[in-house]
Design an enzyme around this catalytic site. Structure first.
Site, PDB file in Angstrom:
ATOM      1  N   ASP A   1       0.782  -1.488  -0.236  1.00  0.00           N
ATOM      2  CA  ASP A   1      -0.193  -0.060   0.374  1.00  0.00           C
ATOM      3  C   ASP A   1       0.609   1.461   0.304  1.00  0.00           C
ATOM      4  O   ASP A   1       0.938   2.457   0.719  1.00  0.00           O
ATOM      5  CB  ASP A   1      -1.471  -0.184   1.084  1.00  0.00           C
ATOM      6  CG  ASP A   1      -1.679  -1.466   1.482  1.00  0.00           C
ATOM      7  OD1 ASP A   1      -1.499  -1.766   0.273  1.00  0.00           O
ATOM      8  OD2 ASP A   1      -1.817  -1.891   2.972  1.00  0.00           O
TER       9      ASP A   1
ATOM     10  N   GLU B   1     -10.941  -0.854  -4.402  1.00  0.00           N
ATOM     11  CA  GLU B   1      -9.925  -0.298  -3.568  1.00  0.00           C
ATOM     12  C   GLU B   1      -9.173   1.298  -3.864  1.00  0.00           C
ATOM     13  O   GLU B   1      -9.282   0.975  -5.238  1.00  0.00           O
ATOM     14  CB  GLU B   1      -9.332  -0.959  -2.621  1.00  0.00           C
ATOM     15  CG  GLU B   1      -8.956  -1.939  -2.679  1.00  0.00           C
ATOM     16  CD  GLU B   1      -8.215  -2.902  -2.161  1.00  0.00           C
ATOM     17  OE1 GLU B   1      -9.382  -3.439  -1.324  1.00  0.00           O
ATOM     18  OE2 GLU B   1      -7.524  -4.217  -2.319  1.00  0.00           O
TER      19      GLU B   1
END
Length: 307
Positions: free
Chosen positions: A28, A196
Site C-alpha cells: 500500500d 479500493e
C-alpha cells in the site's frame, strides 16, 4: 515525435532507472515528492511500532524513517471494542507547513467498523499527533479504508477519497480548512471496476482517477483508470493500466508522482514477485516503481513491470 523522444529521455533519469525492483518489502505505498525528495508511506509496521516511511537519499538508497505514530496514543482506539485492530494504508497531505497523516484501522467486522484517523506533524518524518477522533467510520455497506487526499490545482481545494472492499463503494469529501474534518460530502457515482485504493492526479486537462480492482491476494488484483473534467466526476472509464504478468502478480494499491522533473511520471505500487498460478498468495508483498506515460487523448499507456 520530438516531444515523445524528449519525454523518454527525461524519464530515463527516473526513480525506476535508479536501481532494481523491488525496492523494499511493504504494501500500500503512498508516495509524495516533498521539497524535491521522494518519500513513500506504506503499510509497514514492526511489533509494537506503527508506521514507517522511506526517504530517497542522495546516495540513491531508501532510508527507513520512524516510527511515525504510536497507536497507543490514539485515544479513540483505547475502547475495548477496537483493541487488536491493525493499521494500514496511510497517506500524507501538506498544507500551510503542516503535514497530515491519514491512516486506516481495521479490518471491518460485525460490530467493529473500520475507521480512518488523521494525525498532524511538523515534518514528514513525524512524530505525528492524532487529532483525537476518527475522521471517517465505516458501516451500512461502506468500509472506511484507503484514504487519499488531493489538492485540486484549479480551485486549491483539498478532496478526500476513501472506501472499497466490502461494498466496493467510493466516497468523496471536501476537506475543511483544518484538514482534520470535512466541510461536506460530495455524492459521486462509484467508477466501473472499483474495488479500493483510489488515487487522483491531474494531467493534460484531465483528472485521472486510478484505483485497484480484484482480490488483493491473487492475480486478479490490478490497477484501472477513469477520467473526468472535475475531481469529483462523472467518470469516463478508460480500462486497465497495470495487471499481472508471468512472474509479477497482483500489482496494485499504487500512487503516482512526478520525479525528478515535472514531466516524468512514476507509478509506485505493491506486487507479489516470483509467484505462479492465480493465487491466493502468501508471504510478503514488495514495492516497485515503474514508468507511467499519458497520451494526449487522456489515456494512460499500459504499465510494463520491470525488475
Amino acid at each position: 515525435m520530438l516531444r515523445l523522444k524528449t519525454f523518454i529521455l527525461l524519464a530515463a533519469t527516473s526513480l525506476a532507472a535508479q536501481g532494481k525492483n523491488p525496492i523494499f518489502a511493504a504494501a500500500d505505498p503512498h508516495a509524495a515528492v516533498i521539497d524535491g525528495t521522494p518519500w513513500i508511506f506504506p503499510t509497514h509496521t514492526e511489533k509494537g511500532k506503527n508506521f514507517f516511511a522511506f526517504k530517497f537519499t542522495p546516495q540513491k538508497t531508501w532510508e527507513k524513517v520512524g516510527p511515525l505514530l504510536d497507536l497507543k496514543d490514539v485515544s479513540w482506539l483505547k475502547n475495548e471494542r477496537y483493541r487488536g485492530l491493525g493499521p494500514w494504508a496511510p497517506c500524507i497531505a501538506i498544507k500551510g507547513g503542516k503535514y497530515y497523516f491519514y491512516y486506516s484501522v481495521g479490518p471491518q467486522s460485525e460490530g467493529r467498523p473500520s475507521r480512518i484517523g488523521v494525525a498532524v506533524g511538523d515534518s514528514p518524518a513525524g512524530p505525528f499527533k492524532d487529532s483525537g477522533k476518527a475522521l471517517l467510520t465505516g458501516g451500512n455497506g461502506f468500509e472506511a479504508i484507503d484514504p487519499m487526499v488531493f489538492e485540486d490545482p484549479a480551485s486549491k481545494k483539498f478532496y478526500f477519497y476513501a472506501g472499497g472492499s466490502a461494498g466496493a463503494k467510493l466516497r468523496v469529501f471536501e476537506m475543511a480548512d483544518d484538514m482534520v474534518s470535512f466541510r461536506k460530502e460530495i455524492e459521486v457515482k462509484t467508477p466501473e471496476n472499483f474495488t479500493e485504493g483510489a488515487f487522483m492526479h491531474y494531467e493534460g486537462k484531465f483528472y485521472h482517477l486510478t484505483y485497484s480492482h480484484g482480490g488483493w491476494q491473487d492475480a486478479s488484483y490490478s490497477v484501472h483508470h477513469a477520467t473526468s473534467e472535475s475531481p469529483t466526476g462523472p467518470w469516463k472509464y478508460r480500462g486497465v493500466i497495470l495487471k499481472s504478468d508471468a512472474t509479477h502478480k497482483g500489482p496494485g494499491h499504487h500512487s503516482i508522482i512526478q520525479y525528478p522533473d515535472k514531466k516524468s511520471y512514476q507509478i509506485i505500487y505493491h506486487r507479489w514477485d516470483n509467484r505462479e498460478g492465480d493465487g491466493p498468495y502468501s508471504g510478503s508483498r514488495v514495492v516497485a516503481i515503474d514508468r507511467l506515460f499519458h497520451t494526449t487523448s487522456g489515456d494512460i499507456k499500459t504499465v510494463i513491470m520491470t525488475d
